[in-house]
Design a protein around this motif. Structure first.
Motif, PDB file in Angstrom:
ATOM      1  N   UNK A  69       0.824  -1.220   0.000  1.00  0.00           N
ATOM      2  CA  UNK A  69       0.000   0.000   0.000  1.00  0.00           C
ATOM      3  C   UNK A  69       0.854   1.264   0.000  1.00  0.00           C
ATOM      4  N   UNK A  70       1.928   1.246  -0.756  1.00  0.00           N
ATOM      5  CA  UNK A  70       2.882   2.362  -0.729  1.00  0.00           C
ATOM      6  C   UNK A  70       2.578   3.473  -1.733  1.00  0.00           C
ATOM      7  N   UNK A  71       1.517   3.308  -2.532  1.00  0.00           N
ATOM      8  CA  UNK A  71       1.177   4.361  -3.498  1.00  0.00           C
ATOM      9  C   UNK A  71      -0.333   4.478  -3.592  1.00  0.00           C
ATOM     10  N   UNK A  72      -0.801   5.671  -3.939  1.00  0.00           N
ATOM     11  CA  UNK A  72      -2.236   5.907  -4.061  1.00  0.00           C
ATOM     12  C   UNK A  72      -2.494   6.913  -5.165  1.00  0.00           C
ATOM     13  N   UNK A  73      -3.587   6.713  -5.881  1.00  0.00           N
ATOM     14  CA  UNK A  73      -4.032   7.650  -6.900  1.00  0.00           C
ATOM     15  C   UNK A  73      -5.535   7.838  -6.769  1.00  0.00           C
ATOM     16  N   UNK A  74      -6.062   8.906  -7.340  1.00  0.00           N
ATOM     17  CA  UNK A  74      -7.501   9.164  -7.281  1.00  0.00           C
ATOM     18  C   UNK A  74      -8.151   8.800  -8.606  1.00  0.00           C
ATOM     19  N   UNK A  75      -9.143   7.954  -8.546  1.00  0.00           N
ATOM     20  CA  UNK A  75      -9.857   7.569  -9.758  1.00  0.00           C
ATOM     21  C   UNK A  75     -10.700   8.741 -10.247  1.00  0.00           C
ATOM     22  N   UNK A  76     -10.621   9.040 -11.540  1.00  0.00           N
ATOM     23  CA  UNK A  76     -11.369  10.167 -12.099  1.00  0.00           C
ATOM     24  C   UNK A  76     -12.367   9.718 -13.159  1.00  0.00           C
ATOM     25  N   UNK A  77     -12.483   8.404 -13.347  1.00  0.00           N
ATOM     26  CA  UNK A  77     -13.425   7.880 -14.328  1.00  0.00           C
ATOM     27  C   UNK A  77     -12.750   7.427 -15.601  1.00  0.00           C
ATOM     28  N   UNK A  78     -13.472   6.606 -16.373  1.00  0.00           N
ATOM     29  CA  UNK A  78     -13.008   6.159 -17.685  1.00  0.00           C
ATOM     30  C   UNK A  78     -11.647   5.475 -17.638  1.00  0.00           C
ATOM     31  N   UNK A  79     -11.377   4.760 -16.551  1.00  0.00           N
ATOM     32  CA  UNK A  79     -10.145   3.982 -16.468  1.00  0.00           C
ATOM     33  C   UNK A  79      -8.900   4.779 -16.183  1.00  0.00           C
ATOM     34  N   UNK A  80      -9.044   5.991 -15.655  1.00  0.00           N
ATOM     35  CA  UNK A  80      -7.882   6.848 -15.428  1.00  0.00           C
ATOM     36  C   UNK A  80      -7.815   7.331 -13.977  1.00  0.00           C
ATOM     37  N   UNK A  81      -6.609   7.692 -13.558  1.00  0.00           N
ATOM     38  CA  UNK A  81      -6.384   8.267 -12.233  1.00  0.00           C
ATOM     39  C   UNK A  81      -5.571   9.557 -12.372  1.00  0.00           C
ATOM     40  N   UNK A  82      -5.640  10.365 -11.319  1.00  0.00           N
ATOM     41  CA  UNK A  82      -4.692  11.468 -11.142  1.00  0.00           C
ATOM     42  C   UNK A  82      -3.815  11.074  -9.971  1.00  0.00           C
ATOM     43  N   UNK A  83      -2.505  11.194 -10.144  1.00  0.00           N
ATOM     44  CA  UNK A  83      -1.601  10.856  -9.045  1.00  0.00           C
ATOM     45  C   UNK A  83      -0.305  11.642  -9.161  1.00  0.00           C
ATOM     46  N   UNK A  84       0.440  11.641  -8.060  1.00  0.00           N
ATOM     47  CA  UNK A  84       1.777  12.243  -8.043  1.00  0.00           C
ATOM     48  C   UNK A  84       2.753  11.076  -7.990  1.00  0.00           C
ATOM     49  N   UNK A  85       3.401  10.750  -9.106  1.00  0.00           N
ATOM     50  CA  UNK A  85       4.088   9.465  -9.246  1.00  0.00           C
ATOM     51  C   UNK A  85       5.334   9.256  -8.376  1.00  0.00           C
ATOM     52  N   UNK A  86       6.351  10.086  -8.583  1.00  0.00           N
ATOM     53  CA  UNK A  86       7.635   9.865  -7.901  1.00  0.00           C
ATOM     54  C   UNK A  86       8.542  11.063  -8.124  1.00  0.00           C
ATOM     55  N   UNK A  87       9.705  11.092  -7.448  1.00  0.00           N
ATOM     56  CA  UNK A  87      10.650  12.194  -7.683  1.00  0.00           C
ATOM     57  C   UNK A  87      11.006  12.321  -9.161  1.00  0.00           C
ATOM     58  N   UNK A  88      11.076  13.540  -9.627  1.00  0.00           N
ATOM     59  CA  UNK A  88      11.398  13.783 -11.027  1.00  0.00           C
ATOM     60  C   UNK A  88      10.178  13.822 -11.929  1.00  0.00           C
ATOM     61  N   UNK A  89       9.011  13.550 -11.384  1.00  0.00           N
ATOM     62  CA  UNK A  89       7.773  13.566 -12.160  1.00  0.00           C
ATOM     63  C   UNK A  89       6.831  14.619 -11.582  1.00  0.00           C
TER      64      UNK A  89
END
Length: 359
Positions: free
Chosen positions: A319-339
């Motif tokens: 459970x080390x990462x999380x993203x928010x589902x926004x619909x239509x099979x996609x998420x918004x997330x903050x991936x990692x350093x440098x991104x």
């Protein structure tokens, strides 16, 4: 499936496909048909796809460990903040309790001084010696009242003293826990910085061309995982609409697109993964745990096919990462350093499960 969902899903897939397949030298191209890159004078020989894939997996490991350590840091920070607040409250209780005890002692001292002024004789004896029967009876009632008041005073003093001892003990325990969490936070911080430094060092050893090809390999791996997830027909099952709070959370997250990842950050200029989701839901009017692991442990879980925009998808076995589902099979997330905060396929990483903050 609605027309809107189909168009959005197709758009996401098309963007991924153009990014991954439209560039030469990706994992989807035939290695045998690709000309071998020729080194320019003064440069090192470009690495093979196999070598770059090993680098990609090593970077993935390093950034994953950094993500785990970030969660540990955030949890320790949250605990330290809470413990600091509790210690302050205990200190305030101790001050109030000491003031109360001092006042009770003053009252007890006044009673002792009064007894001294009467020669040390008990009040009952003084009444009996007064030779006034009516005064004796009237005074006897006052004596009983005084005795009860004295007994209550002594009981109150004893209780206040016990409370002070308990407050002091709790404060001592809280301080020890605070120090332990500070050490845990410092250890996690050191690990995060070390893993990120190792990853950056590894990337810095690559030529510009190799870094570009490495990015294509990362995108190819994400695209392959997303395609597998979509081909399972999962979107046929997902048709729930966002709640009013979920819409606000999604709107907040959407406004953060393009902002840099920063471990331990909760905005407004930078975010880590759980910093983004926790702040988005705060904007939606619902406070949730700070870390992805705490979000997984503390929020109601739902089936993937029942998820709706605003729900949180938790990734990886730890459970080390999380993203928010926004619909239509996609998420918004903050991936990692440098991104930066971005839109990605919901199935582009290994899904552990889904939680709903406003269930």
């Amino acid at each position: 499936m609605t027309v809107n969902r189909s168009l959005t899903t197709a758009a996401v897939a098309l963007v991924c496909a153009i990014t991954v397949l439209g560039a030469p030298g990706t994992a989807f191209a035939d290695p045998a048909a690709r000309p071998t890159p020729q080194p320019t004078p003064g440069s090192s020989t470009p690495k093979s796809d196999k070598t770059l894939e090993e680098v990609r997996k090593e970077l993935e490991r390093l950034y994953h460990e950094a993500s785990v350590a970030t969660d540990q840091y955030n949890a320790a920070q949250e605990m330290a903040d809470e413990q600091s607040k509790q210690i302050v409250e205990l200190a305030q209780d101790i001050v109030k309790g000491q003031a109360k005890l001092d006042a009770l002692k003053d009252r007890a001292g006044a009673a002792a001084r009064d007894q001294y002024r009467t020669g040390g004789l008990p009040t009952e004896a003084q009444l009996m010696l007064s030779g006034d029967p009516k005064g004796f009876l009237d005074g006897a009632g006052r004596v009983r009242q005084g005795q009860q008041a004295t007994k209550g005073l002594l009981t109150d003093m004893a209780r206040t003293q016990q409370d002070l001892e308990l407050y002091a003990k709790d404060a001592s325990t809280g301080w020890k826990k605070l120090e332990a969490n500070r050490k845990a936070k410092a250890g996690a911080k050191k690990k995060v910085k070390q893993r990120i430094a190792d990853a950056k060092k590894l990337e810095s050893q690559l030529e510009k061309e190799d870094r570009e090809r490495l990015l294509k390999l990362e995108q190819a791996a994400e695209f392959k995982a997303q395609s597998t997830w979509l081909n399972s027909g999962i979107l046929d099952e997902i048709n729930s609409k966002a709640s009013s709070q979920g819409k606000k959370a999604v709107a907040y997250a959407t406004k953060q697109l393009g902002k840099p990842y920063q471990w331990g950050a909760e905005g407004p200029k930078t975010f880590d993964c759980s910093g983004l989701t926790s702040q988005a839901w705060a904007a939606g009017g619902r406070g949730i745990p700070r870390t992805s692991q705490a979000q997984w442990a503390g929020l109601p879980r739902i089936a993937i096919e029942d998820m709706r925009p605003g729900d949180l998808i938790i990734y990886h076995d730890d459970a080390s990462h999380v993203g928010m589902y926004i619909g239509d099979g996609a998420i918004i997330h903050s991936p990692r350093p440098g991104r930066t905060v971005t839109i990605a396929g919901a199935g582009s990483m290994k899904i552990l499960g889904v939680v709903r903050p406003d269930k």
